[in-house]
Design a protein around this motif. Structure first.
Motif, short mmCIF file in Angstrom:
data_model
loop_
_atom_site.label_atom_id
_atom_site.label_comp_id
_atom_site.label_asym_id
_atom_site.label_seq_id
_atom_site.Cartn_x
_atom_site.Cartn_y
_atom_site.Cartn_z
N ASP A 1 0.87 -1.18 0.00
CA ASP A 1 0.00 0.00 0.00
C ASP A 1 0.90 1.23 0.00
O ASP A 1 1.96 1.23 0.62
N LEU B 1 0.03 -0.16 -4.48
CA LEU B 1 -1.40 0.11 -4.63
C LEU B 1 -1.71 1.42 -3.91
O LEU B 1 -1.19 1.66 -2.82
N MET C 1 -6.23 1.29 -5.92
CA MET C 1 -6.80 0.25 -5.04
C MET C 1 -8.03 -0.42 -5.65
O MET C 1 -8.31 -1.57 -5.36
N THR D 1 -8.51 -1.37 -8.61
CA THR D 1 -8.20 -2.20 -9.77
C THR D 1 -8.92 -3.54 -9.63
O THR D 1 -8.84 -4.18 -8.58
N LEU E 1 -5.37 -6.96 -11.36
CA LEU E 1 -4.32 -6.97 -10.35
C LEU E 1 -3.45 -8.22 -10.53
O LEU E 1 -2.22 -8.13 -10.51
N THR F 1 -1.42 2.42 -13.61
CA THR F 1 -2.84 2.59 -13.87
C THR F 1 -3.01 3.44 -15.13
O THR F 1 -2.45 4.53 -15.22
#
Length: 191
Positions: free
Chosen positions: A27, A54, A77, A79, A84, A99
């Protein structure tokens, strides 16, 4: 296969050192060490681990920070799970993933910035013609298999060219190669 799980960045780096996963999914906003610090620590330790970040923020500045820290991927996040999984596989295979919405916003900024302002001191003349051609394909987002098909060579040959190109340009990964290709004007959006 999931090798481990952690709730904070420092523990994630320790797990990466111990378990050596192909990809560390982190994260961007973790306690003790954020995603950029995790990517920097993994890169500095020269672990054979690729980092995929992410994020909930989805900002251009954060993307640049993560890539600069050594991340090979930057996804939102939200996705979808199948995307993923595909991104994790792409990063594990040596690719880079960003992204699409963020990439679409950033590419025009990269191409509009003069190379001198970006501090680019890389000499693309160090590359052979084939390595330069491979760099262009990498910058256009093609996988090694796709490049091999276009150039009518084996995937192993493409991997060799990519490795030589990265070494000659002193780049960590394909993400940095893409940025360099746009910064130097070798590739322009839409070309």
């Amino acid at each position: 296969m999931i090798a481990g799980e952690s709730g904070d960045g420092a523990d994630a780096v320790e797990l990466a050192r111990r378990l050596l996963p192909d990809v560390l999914v982190t994260d961007a906003a973790l306690p003790r060490m954020d995603g950029a610090a995790v990517a920097r620590a993994v890169t500095a330790a020269r672990l054979p681990v690729r980092v995929l970040v992410l994020t909930a923020r989805d900002s251009d500045e954060e993307l640049v920070e993560m890539i600069g820290a050594g991340a090979a991927g930057y996804l939102r996040m939200d996705t979808p799970p199948e995307e993923l999984v595909a991104a994790i596989r792409a990063v594990a295979a040596g690719g880079a993933v960003i992204t699409p919405q963020v990439l679409a916003r950033v590419l025009p900024r990269i191409s509009a910035a003069p190379a001198a302002d970006a501090g680019v001191t890389v000499d693309l003349r160090a590359l052979t013609g084939r390595e330069r051609e491979v760099l262009i394909h990498v910058a256009r987002g093609r996988t090694n298999a796709e490049i091999a098909e276009v150039l009518q060579v084996s995937e192993t040959t493409v991997k060799t060219h990519v490795g030589h190109m990265l070494a000659k340009l002193r780049l960590r990964d394909r993400t940095q190669a893409v940025v360099l290709a746009y910064e130097t004007g070798l590739v322009r959006p839409g070309s």
